[in-house]
Motif scaffolding. Structure first.
Motif, PDB file in Angstrom:
ATOM      1  N   ARG A  78       0.837  -1.201   0.000  1.00  0.00           N
ATOM      2  CA  ARG A  78       0.000   0.000   0.000  1.00  0.00           C
ATOM      3  C   ARG A  78       0.877   1.260   0.000  1.00  0.00           C
TER       4      ARG A  78
ATOM      5  N   LYS B 256       2.528   1.736  -3.425  1.00  0.00           N
ATOM      6  CA  LYS B 256       1.535   2.168  -4.411  1.00  0.00           C
ATOM      7  C   LYS B 256       1.199   3.649  -4.225  1.00  0.00           C
ATOM      8  N   GLU B 257       1.029   4.072  -2.964  1.00  0.00           N
ATOM      9  CA  GLU B 257       0.716   5.471  -2.671  1.00  0.00           C
ATOM     10  C   GLU B 257       1.866   6.387  -3.088  1.00  0.00           C
ATOM     11  N   GLN B 258       3.093   5.917  -2.930  1.00  0.00           N
ATOM     12  CA  GLN B 258       4.246   6.750  -3.283  1.00  0.00           C
ATOM     13  C   GLN B 258       4.363   6.953  -4.788  1.00  0.00           C
ATOM     14  N   ARG B 259       3.888   5.999  -5.557  1.00  0.00           N
ATOM     15  CA  ARG B 259       3.948   6.100  -7.012  1.00  0.00           C
ATOM     16  C   ARG B 259       2.866   7.004  -7.572  1.00  0.00           C
ATOM     17  N   ALA B 260       1.805   7.202  -6.808  1.00  0.00           N
ATOM     18  CA  ALA B 260       0.649   7.992  -7.306  1.00  0.00           C
ATOM     19  C   ALA B 260       0.965   9.484  -7.378  1.00  0.00           C
TER      20      ALA B 260
END
Length: 105
Positions: free
Chosen positions: A98, A101-105
């Protein structure tokens, strides 16, 4: 594979391998090596510790290929410990995935 990643998951892999069926040390090294690269010098101290903590029981079985072999059997406490480790692993994986994924957004 990162050595710290391997160290963190090795107990779970060993416990899960023996949950399926009793195994002797060298056989267990071969089984675990299918997932992570390990050697006897890593596995045997772990087996000794898990046995001392009563997660494994051991017994000797005659071998047609040489001396008797020491087999490891997962105890009831070992099953509970394995289940707890799996729950922790699942939660850890989810949190890391999670975060990534949040860091890539």
């Amino acid at each position: 594979m990162n050595a710290q990643f391997k160290k963190g998951v090795l107990e779970l892999i060993v416990l899960e391998s023996v949950r399926k069926r009793d195994m002797y040390g060298y056989e267990l090294v071969a089984e675990v090596s299918k997932v992570v690269d390990v050697n006897e010098g890593t596995i045997y101290p772990l087996l000794k510790r898990l046995t001392n903590e009563h997660y494994f029981e051991t017994y000797l079985r005659e071998s047609t290929e040489g001396p008797s072999r020491k087999y490891y059997h997962l105890t009831a406490a070992g099953i509970l410990y394995r289940d707890a480790l799996e729950t922790e692993w699942d939660l850890f994986q989810q949190q890391v995935n999670r975060f990534l994924k949040e860091q890539r957004a």
